[in-house]
Enzyme design. Structure first.
Site, PDB file in Angstrom:
ATOM      1  N   TRP A  52      21.784  49.957  38.715  1.00 44.34           N
ATOM      2  CA  TRP A  52      21.914  48.694  39.444  1.00 44.34           C
ATOM      3  C   TRP A  52      20.561  48.538  40.143  1.00 44.34           C
ATOM      4  O   TRP A  52      20.242  49.276  41.076  1.00 44.34           O
ATOM      5  CB  TRP A  52      23.049  48.773  40.452  1.00 44.34           C
ATOM      6  CG  TRP A  52      23.341  47.455  41.115  1.00 44.34           C
ATOM      7  CD1 TRP A  52      24.134  46.459  40.621  1.00 44.34           C
ATOM      8  CD2 TRP A  52      22.870  46.998  42.385  1.00 44.34           C
ATOM      9  NE1 TRP A  52      24.172  45.405  41.506  1.00 44.34           N
ATOM     10  CE2 TRP A  52      23.406  45.705  42.597  1.00 44.34           C
ATOM     11  CE3 TRP A  52      22.040  47.534  43.363  1.00 44.34           C
ATOM     12  CZ2 TRP A  52      23.149  44.955  43.741  1.00 44.34           C
ATOM     13  CZ3 TRP A  52      21.777  46.805  44.509  1.00 44.34           C
ATOM     14  CH2 TRP A  52      22.332  45.517  44.684  1.00 44.34           C
ATOM     15  N   GLU A 101      40.429  36.964  50.784  1.00 42.38           N
ATOM     16  CA  GLU A 101      40.393  37.852  49.617  1.00 42.38           C
ATOM     17  C   GLU A 101      40.574  37.050  48.321  1.00 42.38           C
ATOM     18  O   GLU A 101      39.915  37.322  47.317  1.00 42.38           O
ATOM     19  CB  GLU A 101      41.461  38.941  49.780  1.00 42.38           C
ATOM     20  CG  GLU A 101      41.643  39.863  48.588  1.00 42.38           C
ATOM     21  CD  GLU A 101      40.409  40.670  48.206  1.00 42.38           C
ATOM     22  OE1 GLU A 101      39.380  40.587  48.893  1.00 42.38           O
ATOM     23  OE2 GLU A 101      40.473  41.359  47.170  1.00 42.38           O
TER      24      GLU A 101
END
Ligand code: F6R
Length: 608
Positions: free
Chosen positions: A75, A481
């Site tokens: 990453w 969320e």
């Protein structure tokens, strides 16, 4: 973030490394690479993009020979994601190959110093300095070179090093970044995460910060920062290899959504004994407990949103003020904290850099600390005074689902437990809540059974380009969320707003073509939420209402609806989030997104 693996044995290393990288790919997927020593030289293969590119390039590793090696899935932090910046990185003399997870904070200074000595850098990474430092310090003793190099590094790292000296040796070092050693029979391993180890062994050693290991096929020796051997216990991993595999599902995310009834059960049931909640490792004396005058919950992303749900439930039952703070902000805010503060940190991975730093900061200021963590032996689990594990099993999809619901489950139980000990909960209400907890796996399953309807809705609504999630109280907490799930995997602009707040500015953006997902399960405020539905409809928005199954009133007002099973009201968020997870999943699928590996993201954010 990045995933690293290492292998030392008496069979070909490359296939083992590539398989390990596939299992760690959720940590980063900008590039993948391996370095394998064949006794005479270190052979490197690395390529931009997914591990499958590496696998194709090397014919599943068959082209790269040797019994000892390291692998990496990236990453990107320093340097663009390309073949050159892909790890492993080599020393100029070809003696060392290095893989790294973390950030070497003083890399610029080290690079300057090495360049002045004539070292030629080939990549833009911070990692490459490590390979050159190893070469610089090598005088026939690889262990010494590793120690001297480690002493020069600032920042966070887990490092894997192949050294070509005689037979070849493997080293693994840890400083504020996860690293686990796998103890096999005639072969040994290391990895960022147990997911890469479970196919080979369940016996592991958790390295601590500052420690490093020398790994041969027969032996693992762990040393402290001074190079003195340390006796480390061997732990058993509880996860099965199947738990870290897709098991016939198209994506890990869908598998993990489906696992939620079982994960809830595993997290909750063992902690209810004879109708009473007992935590195995959370023990505050009465004096400590009654001394707590406020609770701070800190975390990042979805874990923080689980904390938002927990705030409502804890305040409601315990009548203690609770604030939820972003870990990345709390740590730098000079927070007002003392021994009367209970700090609850929440983290699926237990390795999130900002959460770790906030925990350390608040501990140093005297807070009592409790961690809610999924990964056993993780840094946060080790640092906190008390730990309550969520038993969700390995979560591989980058977007958390079962991690989140089990965090909320623990917070619900904690609220009941604390309220009871504080004498703020009637016995009859306590018993009622325990019964409701036992009922939840069935309710979550019923929410999962909405699958087909949600899939159809997703097909119809997936072309919206701006989606607002609104709700009040617990509905608002869940809407945060819900919107994060959608945006991170479908790349649709989606934001959550407290329903009452919309008209103070954001409603200016609502127009024909906007979709407003209205969470309306919190019954005491339903009429207010209904007014908010009218307001957005009047501006041309389409409304998808998420309501309790027997609420016909809102269904009539909305353009589309999802009916959530009725539960104990405090626990409704757990049932309510499930169709929103499915909605995000199917919208992303309709839009052709790479669901388990959303762009720019990675699981376990071990850098700031
Ligand atoms: C979103 C998601 C992230 C994590 C966050 C914290 O789906 O997974 O927002 O919740 O990065 O990670 P942990 O819980 O590992 O500390």
């Amino acid at each position: 973030m990045c995933g690293i693996v290492g292998f030392s044995g008496t069979r070909e290393a490359a296939p083992v490394l590539i398989d390990g990288l596939k299992r760690l790919e959720y940590r980063g997927y900008d590039s993948a690479g391996i370095a394998v020593a064949d006794g005479e030289r270190i052979n490197v293969a690395k390529v931009k993009g997914y591990v499958r590119n590496l696998s194709e390039m090397t014919h599943d590793g068959a082209d790269i020979k040797g019994f000892l090696g390291v692998g990496h899935t990236r990453w990107a932090t320093h340097g663009a994601p390309n073949d050159i910046n892909a790890h492993p990185h080599m020393s100029s003399d070809g003696r060392f190959a290095v893989v790294h997870n973390g950030i070497i904070e003083n890399y610029a200074q080290l690079r300057e110093e090495l360049t002045a000595k004539g070292v030629k850098f080939v990549s833009d990474t911070d990692t490459e300095v490590v390979a050159h430092l190893l070469e610089e310090y090598y005088q026939g003793d690889a262990k010494k070179a590793v120690m001297r190099t480690a002493a020069r590094l600032e920042g966070s790292y887990s490092l894997g090093v192949v050294c070509l000296d005689g037979t070849g040796r493997l080293f693994a070092m840890r400083e504020q970044s996860p690293l686990i050693l796998g103890v096999g029979v005639g072969e040994n391993y290391f990895a960022s995460d147990v997911a890469a180890l479970v196919p080979h062994t369940k016996n592991v050693i958790y390295l601590d910060d500052g420690e490093f290991a020398e790994i041969t096929p027969e032996e693992i020796t762990v040393y402290d920062v001074r190079g003195i051997p340390v006796n480390k216990p061997i732990s058993r991993i509880a996860w099965d290899v199947e738990a870290a595999e897709k098991g016939g599902y198209e994506h890990f995310m869908l598998k993990e959504i489906m696992e939620q009834p079982a994960c809830f059960k595993a997290t909750v049931e063992p902690r209810i004994k004879d109708g009473r909640i007992e935590f195995e490792s959370f023990s505050l004396s009465d004096e400590e407990l009654f001394g707590i005058d406020r609770i701070i919950i800190t975390a990042c992303g979805s874990a923080g949103y689980a904390g938002q749900v927990g705030r409502y439930v804890i305040e409601e039952l315990c009548r203690i003020p609770v604030s939820v703070e972003l870990a990345s902000e709390l740590r730098y805010r000079n927070p007002i904290i003392n021994e009367k503060t209970l700090l609850i940190v929440i983290s699926q991975s237990g390795e999130t850099a900002d959460t770790i730093a906030a925990l350390k900061e608040c501990r140093a200021r005297g807070a009592r600390t409790l961690a809610i963590v999924n990964v056993v032996g993780s840094t946060i689990a080790k640092l906190a005074d008390h730990v309550i594990y969520t038993w969700a099993g390995p979560e591989i999809a980058v977007a958390t689902t079962k991690g989140y619901t089990t965090q909320v489950a623990v917070l619900d139980m904690l609220a009941i437990y604390l309220a009871d000990r504080l004498g703020r909960l009637e016995k009859s209400r306590y018993d009622e809540l325990i019964v409701a907890l036992h009922d939840m796996p069935g309710k979550i399953q019923r929410a999962i059974d909405l699958n087909r309807r949600v899939k159809r809705l997703a097909k119809r609504l997936c072309r919206h380009n701006d989606i607002y999630f609104i709700g009040r109280n617990l509905d608002y907490a869940v809407s945060m969320e819900g919107s994060l799930k959608l945006k991170e995997i479908s790349y649709i602009f989606a934001e959550a707003y407290a329903a009452g707040e919309l008209k103070h500015g954001t409603i200016a953006l609502v127009e024909q073509g906007s979709l407003v997902v209205t969470l309306a399960c919190y019954e005491p405020l339903l009429e207010k939420t209904m007014s908010n539905i009218e307001e957005v409809k009047a501006r041309g928005a389409e409304v998808l209402a998420v309501v309790l199954e027997d609420n016909r009133q809102i269904v009539k007002m909305a353009d589309e609806f999802i009916l959530v099973p009725r539960t104990e009201p405090l626990f409704t968020p757990i049932a309510q989030i499930v169709p929103l997870q499915l909605f995000a999943y199917y919208v992303a699928k309709e839009r052709g997104c790479d669901i388990d590996k959303p762009k720019n993201l990675a699981k376990s954010v071990t850098v700031e």
